[in-house]
Design a protein around this motif. Structure first.
Motif, PDB file in Angstrom:
ATOM      1  N   GLN A 208     -16.367  46.635 -70.087  1.00 15.75           N
ATOM      2  CA  GLN A 208     -16.603  47.039 -68.854  1.00 15.75           C
ATOM      3  C   GLN A 208     -17.660  46.278 -68.198  1.00 15.75           C
ATOM      4  O   GLN A 208     -18.725  45.844 -69.065  1.00 15.75           O
ATOM      5  CB  GLN A 208     -16.775  48.640 -68.818  1.00 15.75           C
ATOM      6  CG  GLN A 208     -17.995  48.966 -69.712  1.00 15.75           C
ATOM      7  CD  GLN A 208     -17.942  50.387 -69.868  1.00 15.75           C
ATOM      8  OE1 GLN A 208     -17.621  50.973 -69.132  1.00 15.75           O
ATOM      9  NE2 GLN A 208     -18.691  50.932 -70.811  1.00 15.75           N
ATOM     10  N   LYS A 209     -17.629  45.905 -66.890  1.00 17.06           N
ATOM     11  CA  LYS A 209     -18.885  45.060 -66.380  1.00 17.06           C
ATOM     12  C   LYS A 209     -19.921  45.672 -66.417  1.00 17.06           C
ATOM     13  O   LYS A 209     -21.168  45.178 -66.569  1.00 17.06           O
ATOM     14  CB  LYS A 209     -18.072  44.772 -65.100  1.00 17.06           C
ATOM     15  CG  LYS A 209     -19.057  43.662 -64.567  1.00 17.06           C
ATOM     16  CD  LYS A 209     -18.348  42.668 -63.381  1.00 17.06           C
ATOM     17  CE  LYS A 209     -19.085  41.579 -62.975  1.00 17.06           C
ATOM     18  NZ  LYS A 209     -18.652  40.748 -62.149  1.00 17.06           N
ATOM     19  N   LYS A 210     -20.140  46.832 -66.252  1.00 16.92           N
ATOM     20  CA  LYS A 210     -21.476  47.574 -66.336  1.00 16.92           C
ATOM     21  C   LYS A 210     -21.210  48.855 -67.149  1.00 16.92           C
ATOM     22  O   LYS A 210     -20.316  49.759 -67.073  1.00 16.92           O
ATOM     23  CB  LYS A 210     -21.944  48.087 -64.671  1.00 16.92           C
ATOM     24  CG  LYS A 210     -23.147  48.786 -64.756  1.00 16.92           C
ATOM     25  CD  LYS A 210     -23.295  49.166 -63.305  1.00 16.92           C
ATOM     26  CE  LYS A 210     -24.606  49.660 -63.288  1.00 16.92           C
ATOM     27  NZ  LYS A 210     -24.907  50.597 -61.736  1.00 16.92           N
ATOM     28  N   PHE A 407     -40.525  46.283 -71.008  1.00 18.03           N
ATOM     29  CA  PHE A 407     -40.045  44.907 -71.319  1.00 18.03           C
ATOM     30  C   PHE A 407     -38.670  44.963 -72.016  1.00 18.03           C
ATOM     31  O   PHE A 407     -37.915  44.138 -71.879  1.00 18.03           O
ATOM     32  CB  PHE A 407     -41.050  44.045 -71.614  1.00 18.03           C
ATOM     33  CG  PHE A 407     -42.379  44.006 -70.671  1.00 18.03           C
ATOM     34  CD1 PHE A 407     -42.101  42.750 -69.843  1.00 18.03           C
ATOM     35  CD2 PHE A 407     -43.488  44.528 -70.662  1.00 18.03           C
ATOM     36  CE1 PHE A 407     -42.987  42.562 -68.978  1.00 18.03           C
ATOM     37  CE2 PHE A 407     -44.408  44.322 -69.922  1.00 18.03           C
ATOM     38  CZ  PHE A 407     -44.396  43.474 -68.872  1.00 18.03           C
ATOM     39  N   VAL A 408     -38.936  45.711 -72.877  1.00 21.21           N
ATOM     40  CA  VAL A 408     -37.804  45.597 -73.937  1.00 21.21           C
ATOM     41  C   VAL A 408     -36.566  46.400 -73.440  1.00 21.21           C
ATOM     42  O   VAL A 408     -35.363  45.454 -73.668  1.00 21.21           O
ATOM     43  CB  VAL A 408     -37.979  46.844 -75.272  1.00 21.21           C
ATOM     44  CG1 VAL A 408     -36.972  47.018 -76.196  1.00 21.21           C
ATOM     45  CG2 VAL A 408     -39.210  46.196 -75.880  1.00 21.21           C
ATOM     46  N   ALA A 412     -33.135  43.929 -72.737  1.00 22.91           N
ATOM     47  CA  ALA A 412     -31.711  44.241 -73.516  1.00 22.91           C
ATOM     48  C   ALA A 412     -30.751  44.609 -72.250  1.00 22.91           C
ATOM     49  O   ALA A 412     -29.690  44.056 -72.614  1.00 22.91           O
ATOM     50  CB  ALA A 412     -32.018  45.837 -74.008  1.00 22.91           C
ATOM     51  N   ASN A 413     -31.279  45.139 -71.173  1.00 23.02           N
ATOM     52  CA  ASN A 413     -30.125  45.051 -69.942  1.00 23.02           C
ATOM     53  C   ASN A 413     -29.803  43.768 -69.550  1.00 23.02           C
ATOM     54  O   ASN A 413     -28.381  43.576 -69.431  1.00 23.02           O
ATOM     55  CB  ASN A 413     -30.836  45.707 -68.784  1.00 23.02           C
ATOM     56  CG  ASN A 413     -31.022  47.280 -69.067  1.00 23.02           C
ATOM     57  OD1 ASN A 413     -30.523  47.945 -70.090  1.00 23.02           O
ATOM     58  ND2 ASN A 413     -32.054  47.897 -68.468  1.00 23.02           N
ATOM     59  N   GLN A 414     -30.771  42.718 -69.482  1.00 26.83           N
ATOM     60  CA  GLN A 414     -30.236  41.358 -69.271  1.00 26.83           C
ATOM     61  C   GLN A 414     -29.219  40.762 -70.329  1.00 26.83           C
ATOM     62  O   GLN A 414     -28.012  40.116 -69.736  1.00 26.83           O
ATOM     63  CB  GLN A 414     -31.336  40.349 -69.084  1.00 26.83           C
ATOM     64  CG  GLN A 414     -32.273  40.639 -67.907  1.00 26.83           C
ATOM     65  CD  GLN A 414     -33.646  39.824 -67.942  1.00 26.83           C
ATOM     66  OE1 GLN A 414     -33.908  39.323 -68.812  1.00 26.83           O
ATOM     67  NE2 GLN A 414     -34.395  40.093 -66.854  1.00 26.83           N
ATOM     68  N   GLN A 415     -29.445  41.042 -71.434  1.00 27.12           N
ATOM     69  CA  GLN A 415     -28.828  40.569 -72.684  1.00 27.12           C
ATOM     70  C   GLN A 415     -27.451  41.033 -72.598  1.00 27.12           C
ATOM     71  O   GLN A 415     -26.286  40.597 -72.830  1.00 27.12           O
ATOM     72  CB  GLN A 415     -29.293  40.742 -73.790  1.00 27.12           C
ATOM     73  CG  GLN A 415     -28.658  40.012 -75.054  1.00 27.12           C
ATOM     74  CD  GLN A 415     -28.484  38.470 -74.981  1.00 27.12           C
ATOM     75  OE1 GLN A 415     -29.451  37.888 -74.427  1.00 27.12           O
ATOM     76  NE2 GLN A 415     -27.269  38.159 -75.193  1.00 27.12           N
ATOM     77  N   ARG A 416     -27.102  42.407 -72.404  1.00 24.67           N
ATOM     78  CA  ARG A 416     -26.023  43.426 -72.410  1.00 24.67           C
ATOM     79  C   ARG A 416     -25.186  42.719 -71.077  1.00 24.67           C
ATOM     80  O   ARG A 416     -23.949  42.474 -71.171  1.00 24.67           O
ATOM     81  CB  ARG A 416     -26.449  44.754 -71.973  1.00 24.67           C
ATOM     82  CG  ARG A 416     -25.021  45.555 -71.968  1.00 24.67           C
ATOM     83  CD  ARG A 416     -25.452  47.088 -72.099  1.00 24.67           C
ATOM     84  NE  ARG A 416     -26.127  47.600 -70.786  1.00 24.67           N
ATOM     85  CZ  ARG A 416     -27.134  48.129 -70.834  1.00 24.67           C
ATOM     86  NH1 ARG A 416     -27.947  48.361 -72.297  1.00 24.67           N
ATOM     87  NH2 ARG A 416     -27.833  48.561 -70.103  1.00 24.67           N
ATOM     88  N   ARG A 417     -25.793  42.373 -70.189  1.00 28.09           N
ATOM     89  CA  ARG A 417     -25.188  41.996 -68.701  1.00 28.09           C
ATOM     90  C   ARG A 417     -24.360  40.631 -68.897  1.00 28.09           C
ATOM     91  O   ARG A 417     -23.096  40.708 -68.645  1.00 28.09           O
ATOM     92  CB  ARG A 417     -26.103  41.918 -67.597  1.00 28.09           C
ATOM     93  CG  ARG A 417     -25.096  41.502 -66.170  1.00 28.09           C
ATOM     94  CD  ARG A 417     -26.408  41.536 -64.952  1.00 28.09           C
ATOM     95  NE  ARG A 417     -27.037  42.721 -65.043  1.00 28.09           N
ATOM     96  CZ  ARG A 417     -28.263  42.820 -65.232  1.00 28.09           C
ATOM     97  NH1 ARG A 417     -29.116  41.772 -65.773  1.00 28.09           N
ATOM     98  NH2 ARG A 417     -29.060  44.005 -65.046  1.00 28.09           N
TER      99      ARG A 417
END
Length: 429
Positions: A208-210, A407-408, A412-417
């Motif tokens: 899923q995209k998000k 920051f973690v 993590a959110n950026q890497q998941r995206r």
């Protein structure tokens, strides 16, 4: 259609079994360990410092076993490990009930640590991850809340046995009762427990995209995860959380007594804290499912900063005693950081592919913090004659954890995206 209905229904049987497992294993085998200390050491003439190594044996065993949790689950499955966990808890409690020397208690501590590794937070996180595809945080919160309920009930049942008038060895009867309960509950759980949903084929989470809150995502392999800088930042936060929260909560009652707070009032504070903890674990999971990880972590970590610092200002004055009660409530709001949040960290930061390995590692790191926390705080007391410097330092460390976790979560959110976008592009091709 019938298979889907059956699978959906049986998920709740699994949730009930997990609730019962936490209720029994943590409630009767762990939550009330402190009640036994004075009875055992006085009956057998053992120094408390030597007896406390029993807890160190437990934490070391838990930390070591959880390092291999992912590998063991892959090889043997959850049901066999749960069976082995209940067997270890049975043998631990039986050993405690007949122990006549300190080394027998150390053996019991090792067995306790292994048994809890396969029947509590790590295992429940693995089972819920497999059976529950939505609202995992809320479900984990409900299950882990049974720790407080079980601990409160256990205290009422075993305390009269431990301190039975005219029987210095009443603690042995309490351990024998726990041994029998572990055997009965273990058999009951294993009869109804299923390894996987009926007809289940693990195809991985839906791309899923998000990522929807409270659900899984595809994630990354363990070898890839450990290359990420935020993997190590998360590990530091988890270690410091375990060290500070366990270290300060372990000495809070002793500090209150040192500064003149009435022992009956201290007991009231502990009871209220236990009740609040039951609610706070559920609320932490609920908040995660509704508002996401950042909101949940910020609330719990901010509470930890305040409650750790408040210990230093508790006194026998009305204001100081009020602070003790407020601190107890805030402490219960903070404690989900070292229980329910560990499976959530593993899932949210790194996804399904490496979930079991990373969850086991995170629990090991957290437990290592437990093992160091109380000794460090007590060394500070021996040097300075007060717990105040230690709790102020702990508050500062938790403030650092609060900031570092922001920051973690962002990394993590950026890497998941990135991963989800790549998976989506591959699926379209």
């Amino acid at each position: 259609m019938n298979n889907k209905r059956s699978t959906f229904d049986y998920k709740w049987i699994i949730v009930i079994l997990c609730f019962l497992m936490i209720f029994t294993c943590l409630g009767f085998c762990s939550s009330n360990k402190g009640l036994y200390v004075s009875a055992i050491t006085e009956a057998l003439g053992i120094k408390r410092s030597l007896y406390s190594i029993n807890d160190s044996c437990r934490y070391v065993a838990t930390a070591v076993v959880n390092l291999f949790f992912g590998t063991l689950v892959s090889r043997y499955g959850t049901k066999k490990l749960i069976a082995a966990g209940f067997l270890c808890l049975f043998l631990s409690s039986l050993t405690y009930s007949y122990a006549n020397n300190i080394f027998a208690f150390y053996v019991g501590g090792c067995l306790l640590g292994i048994g809890l590794s396969w029947t509590t937070t790590t295992m429940v996180g693995c089972v819920v991850n497999k059976w529950c595809k939505e609202n995992r945080g809320t479900i984990m919160g409900i299950i882990l809340a049974s720790n407080g309920i079980g601990g409160a009930l256990a205290a009422q049942i075993i305390s009269p046995l431990i301190y039975e008038e005219g029987n210095a060895f009443g603690y042995r009867n309490a351990y024998l009762l726990t041994t029998g309960l572990i055997a009965v509950v273990g058999v009951l759980i294993l009869i109804f427990f299923r390894e996987s949903p009926k007809g289940h084929v693990d195809e991985g989470p839906v791309v899923q995209k998000k990522k929807a809150r409270g659900t899984g995502w595809v994630g990354m392999e363990y070898n890839e995860a450990k290359k990420k800088p935020y993997f190590y930042a998360a590990a530091v936060c988890i270690f410091l959380t375990g060290m500070v929260l366990q270290g300060t909560s372990g000495i809070s009652a002793a500090h209150y007594k040192d500064v003149g707070v009435d022992t009956d009032y201290i007991a009231t504070v502990v009871s209220v804290s236990s009740l609040v903890l039951t609610v706070s674990k559920f609320m932490a999971g609920f908040l995660y499912d509704r508002f996401g990880l950042r909101v949940t972590v910020t609330i719990c970590a901010f509470a930890s900063v305040l409650e750790t610092a408040m210990i230093a200002f508790v006194s026998s004055s009305p204001t100081g005693m009020a602070l003790a009660m407020i601190r107890g409530i805030l402490g219960s709001i903070a404690l989900p950081l070292e229980t329910i949040m560990l499976p959530i960290y593993a899932s949210d930061f790194f996804g399904e592919k490496s979930y079991n390995k990373i969850l086991g590692l995170f629990v090991s790191i957290n437990t290592a913090g437990y093992a160091l926390g109380t000794p460090i705080v007590n060394v500070c007391f021996d040097i300075t004659g007060s717990y105040v410097p230690a709790v102020i330092a702990g508050s500062i460390l938790m403030a650092i954890v609060l900031i570092l976790l922001q920051f973690v979560i962002t990394a993590a959110n950026q890497q998941r995206r990135i991963i989800l976008e790549n998976e989506s592009s591959s699926a379209q091709k």
